[in-house]
Design a protein around this motif. Structure first.
Motif, PDB file in Angstrom:
ATOM      1  N   PHE A 129       0.874  -1.171   0.000  1.00  0.00           N
ATOM      2  CA  PHE A 129       0.000   0.000   0.000  1.00  0.00           C
ATOM      3  C   PHE A 129       0.908   1.216   0.000  1.00  0.00           C
ATOM      4  O   PHE A 129       1.698   1.408   0.919  1.00  0.00           O
ATOM      5  CB  PHE A 129      -0.907   0.004   1.232  1.00  0.00           C
ATOM      6  CG  PHE A 129      -1.711   1.263   1.403  1.00  0.00           C
ATOM      7  CD1 PHE A 129      -2.722   1.578   0.515  1.00  0.00           C
ATOM      8  CD2 PHE A 129      -1.455   2.125   2.456  1.00  0.00           C
ATOM      9  CE1 PHE A 129      -3.464   2.737   0.667  1.00  0.00           C
ATOM     10  CE2 PHE A 129      -2.193   3.279   2.620  1.00  0.00           C
ATOM     11  CZ  PHE A 129      -3.202   3.589   1.731  1.00  0.00           C
ATOM     12  N   GLU A 130       0.803   2.023  -1.063  1.00  0.00           N
ATOM     13  CA  GLU A 130       1.663   3.193  -1.229  1.00  0.00           C
ATOM     14  C   GLU A 130       3.144   2.807  -1.065  1.00  0.00           C
ATOM     15  O   GLU A 130       3.898   3.420  -0.323  1.00  0.00           O
ATOM     16  CB  GLU A 130       1.255   4.301  -0.249  1.00  0.00           C
ATOM     17  CG  GLU A 130      -0.159   4.815  -0.535  1.00  0.00           C
ATOM     18  CD  GLU A 130      -0.618   5.897   0.425  1.00  0.00           C
ATOM     19  OE1 GLU A 130       0.090   6.159   1.416  1.00  0.00           O
ATOM     20  OE2 GLU A 130      -1.690   6.474   0.179  1.00  0.00           O
ATOM     21  N   ASP A 131       3.499   1.712  -1.749  1.00  0.00           N
ATOM     22  CA  ASP A 131       4.877   1.207  -1.823  1.00  0.00           C
ATOM     23  C   ASP A 131       5.411   0.645  -0.512  1.00  0.00           C
ATOM     24  O   ASP A 131       6.594   0.319  -0.415  1.00  0.00           O
ATOM     25  CB  ASP A 131       5.837   2.286  -2.345  1.00  0.00           C
ATOM     26  CG  ASP A 131       5.530   2.672  -3.787  1.00  0.00           C
ATOM     27  OD1 ASP A 131       5.086   1.793  -4.547  1.00  0.00           O
ATOM     28  OD2 ASP A 131       5.713   3.849  -4.133  1.00  0.00           O
ATOM     29  N   GLU A 132       4.573   0.511   0.503  1.00  0.00           N
ATOM     30  CA  GLU A 132       4.993  -0.086   1.770  1.00  0.00           C
ATOM     31  C   GLU A 132       4.327  -1.450   1.935  1.00  0.00           C
ATOM     32  O   GLU A 132       3.110  -1.572   1.724  1.00  0.00           O
ATOM     33  CB  GLU A 132       4.594   0.809   2.949  1.00  0.00           C
ATOM     34  CG  GLU A 132       5.421   2.065   3.070  1.00  0.00           C
ATOM     35  CD  GLU A 132       6.874   1.785   3.413  1.00  0.00           C
ATOM     36  OE1 GLU A 132       7.137   0.893   4.250  1.00  0.00           O
ATOM     37  OE2 GLU A 132       7.756   2.448   2.833  1.00  0.00           O
ATOM     38  N   PRO A 133       5.078  -2.500   2.318  1.00  0.00           N
ATOM     39  CA  PRO A 133       4.446  -3.806   2.551  1.00  0.00           C
ATOM     40  C   PRO A 133       3.536  -3.742   3.780  1.00  0.00           C
ATOM     41  O   PRO A 133       3.973  -3.307   4.847  1.00  0.00           O
ATOM     42  CB  PRO A 133       5.627  -4.750   2.778  1.00  0.00           C
ATOM     43  CG  PRO A 133       6.777  -3.872   3.154  1.00  0.00           C
ATOM     44  CD  PRO A 133       6.534  -2.534   2.536  1.00  0.00           C
ATOM     45  N   VAL A 134       2.271  -4.148   3.612  1.00  0.00           N
ATOM     46  CA  VAL A 134       1.311  -4.059   4.712  1.00  0.00           C
ATOM     47  C   VAL A 134       0.732  -5.413   5.100  1.00  0.00           C
ATOM     48  O   VAL A 134       0.078  -5.546   6.123  1.00  0.00           O
ATOM     49  CB  VAL A 134       0.143  -3.094   4.373  1.00  0.00           C
ATOM     50  CG1 VAL A 134       0.643  -1.660   4.246  1.00  0.00           C
ATOM     51  CG2 VAL A 134      -0.578  -3.525   3.105  1.00  0.00           C
ATOM     52  N   SER A 135       0.961  -6.436   4.272  1.00  0.00           N
ATOM     53  CA  SER A 135       0.372  -7.734   4.567  1.00  0.00           C
ATOM     54  C   SER A 135       1.122  -8.817   3.803  1.00  0.00           C
ATOM     55  O   SER A 135       1.634  -8.580   2.719  1.00  0.00           O
ATOM     56  CB  SER A 135      -1.108  -7.728   4.139  1.00  0.00           C
ATOM     57  OG  SER A 135      -1.693  -8.984   4.300  1.00  0.00           O
ATOM     58  N   VAL A 136       1.186  -9.998   4.414  1.00  0.00           N
ATOM     59  CA  VAL A 136       1.797 -11.156   3.767  1.00  0.00           C
ATOM     60  C   VAL A 136       0.770 -12.273   3.717  1.00  0.00           C
ATOM     61  O   VAL A 136       0.125 -12.572   4.720  1.00  0.00           O
ATOM     62  CB  VAL A 136       3.056 -11.622   4.535  1.00  0.00           C
ATOM     63  CG1 VAL A 136       3.574 -12.937   3.968  1.00  0.00           C
ATOM     64  CG2 VAL A 136       4.141 -10.559   4.460  1.00  0.00           C
ATOM     65  N   GLU A 137       0.587 -12.846   2.546  1.00  0.00           N
ATOM     66  CA  GLU A 137      -0.398 -13.912   2.362  1.00  0.00           C
ATOM     67  C   GLU A 137       0.312 -15.218   2.049  1.00  0.00           C
ATOM     68  O   GLU A 137       1.009 -15.337   1.033  1.00  0.00           O
ATOM     69  CB  GLU A 137      -1.347 -13.530   1.220  1.00  0.00           C
ATOM     70  CG  GLU A 137      -2.455 -14.524   0.976  1.00  0.00           C
ATOM     71  CD  GLU A 137      -3.361 -14.104  -0.177  1.00  0.00           C
ATOM     72  OE1 GLU A 137      -3.819 -15.001  -0.905  1.00  0.00           O
ATOM     73  OE2 GLU A 137      -3.577 -12.888  -0.371  1.00  0.00           O
ATOM     74  N   LEU A 138       0.141 -16.196   2.935  1.00  0.00           N
ATOM     75  CA  LEU A 138       0.730 -17.512   2.729  1.00  0.00           C
ATOM     76  C   LEU A 138      -0.208 -18.363   1.890  1.00  0.00           C
ATOM     77  O   LEU A 138      -1.408 -18.094   1.829  1.00  0.00           O
ATOM     78  CB  LEU A 138       0.959 -18.209   4.073  1.00  0.00           C
ATOM     79  CG  LEU A 138       2.248 -17.926   4.825  1.00  0.00           C
ATOM     80  CD1 LEU A 138       2.326 -16.476   5.257  1.00  0.00           C
ATOM     81  CD2 LEU A 138       2.350 -18.831   6.041  1.00  0.00           C
ATOM     82  N   PRO A 139       0.310 -19.426   1.264  1.00  0.00           N
ATOM     83  CA  PRO A 139      -0.603 -20.403   0.653  1.00  0.00           C
ATOM     84  C   PRO A 139      -1.539 -20.936   1.736  1.00  0.00           C
ATOM     85  O   PRO A 139      -1.179 -20.965   2.920  1.00  0.00           O
ATOM     86  CB  PRO A 139       0.345 -21.505   0.152  1.00  0.00           C
ATOM     87  CG  PRO A 139       1.676 -20.837   0.014  1.00  0.00           C
ATOM     88  CD  PRO A 139       1.724 -19.783   1.077  1.00  0.00           C
ATOM     89  N   ASN A 140      -2.756 -21.360   1.360  1.00  0.00           N
ATOM     90  CA  ASN A 140      -3.733 -21.833   2.344  1.00  0.00           C
ATOM     91  C   ASN A 140      -3.245 -23.037   3.126  1.00  0.00           C
ATOM     92  O   ASN A 140      -3.661 -23.257   4.269  1.00  0.00           O
ATOM     93  CB  ASN A 140      -5.061 -22.169   1.663  1.00  0.00           C
ATOM     94  CG  ASN A 140      -5.774 -20.925   1.177  1.00  0.00           C
ATOM     95  OD1 ASN A 140      -5.484 -19.814   1.619  1.00  0.00           O
ATOM     96  ND2 ASN A 140      -6.693 -21.095   0.243  1.00  0.00           N
ATOM     97  N   SER A 141      -2.375 -23.852   2.514  1.00  0.00           N
ATOM     98  CA  SER A 141      -1.820 -25.001   3.231  1.00  0.00           C
ATOM     99  C   SER A 141      -0.363 -25.184   2.832  1.00  0.00           C
ATOM    100  O   SER A 141       0.031 -24.831   1.712  1.00  0.00           O
ATOM    101  CB  SER A 141      -2.615 -26.271   2.940  1.00  0.00           C
ATOM    102  OG  SER A 141      -2.519 -26.612   1.574  1.00  0.00           O
TER     103      SER A 141
END
Length: 198
Positions: A129-141
């Motif tokens: 968001f606006e060039d800043e990392p705000v979240s990390v999404e892992l694979p579901n498993s």
């Protein structure tokens, strides 16, 4: 397999509250929110309202918000890019862009509870968001090797009895009695639950 999204802002900048379906991302007071659940409430007399359960992408807090159905909202300019997890240190968690090989660090408070399932070398999606990392999404498993667990007992045939198993990164998962050290298991990264033997 995830697809790398281009770093371009979406064409639409505005939406109304009824567009806040599960998975939508909007901005309010310069803060991006991810919609976790959406409820449309129609009152017999009066206008409809929208209730949403959202996650603040800057601090990971979960809130409930209500809006009139016609309330105008602003899209959040976010992009998702693949990144490979390398290691963690005192500053945070170090990732690498698989295209440019550039390394960058994401603070521990952004990673949150998902740190329990980070393994060196896995590919995740990082939301910016606006060039800043705000979240990390892992694979579901993900698949893990069991580093340690107590042996199961032969006479124990009750199917709902679980025991603790330690993963290589120290995370503890509850598993069936037949799982032993060295077995590979599939774990749901969203709930931390054992899914199956891998």
């Amino acid at each position: 397999m995830w697809v790398q999204l281009p770093l371009v802002a979406p064409a639409r900048k505005n939406m109304i509250a009824t567009d806040l379906k599960t998975g939508a991302i909007f901005k309010e007071n310069d803060t991006p929110f991810l919609v976790l659940k959406y409820f449309h409430v129609k009152v017999s007399r009066g206008s409809a309202t929208v209730r949403v359960k959202v996650r603040n992408l800057l601090n990971n807090s979960v809130l409930e918000k209500s809006y009139m159905a016609s309330t105008r909202m602003e899209y959040a300019d976010v992009v998702k890019r693949n990144a490979q997890y390398l290691y963690n240190d005192q500053i945070g968690y170090v990732f690498m862009d698989p295209e440019t090989y550039a390394q960058f660090t994401i603070p521990e408070d952004v990673i949150g509870e998902q740190a329990a399932f980070l393994l060196e070398g896995i590919v995740v999606q990082v939301m910016y968001f606006e060039d800043e990392p705000v979240s990390v999404e892992l694979p579901n498993s993900l698949v893990f090797e069991v580093a340690y667990t107590e042996p199961g007992y032969r006479g124990n045939t009750v199917t709902n009895v679980l025991k603790e198993a330690k993963l290589p990164n120290g995370t503890v998962v509850r598993v069936p009695p037949f799982i032993k050290i060295g077995d590979t298991i599939k774990v749901d990264t969203r709930t931390g639950e054992y899914l199956s033997k891998a």
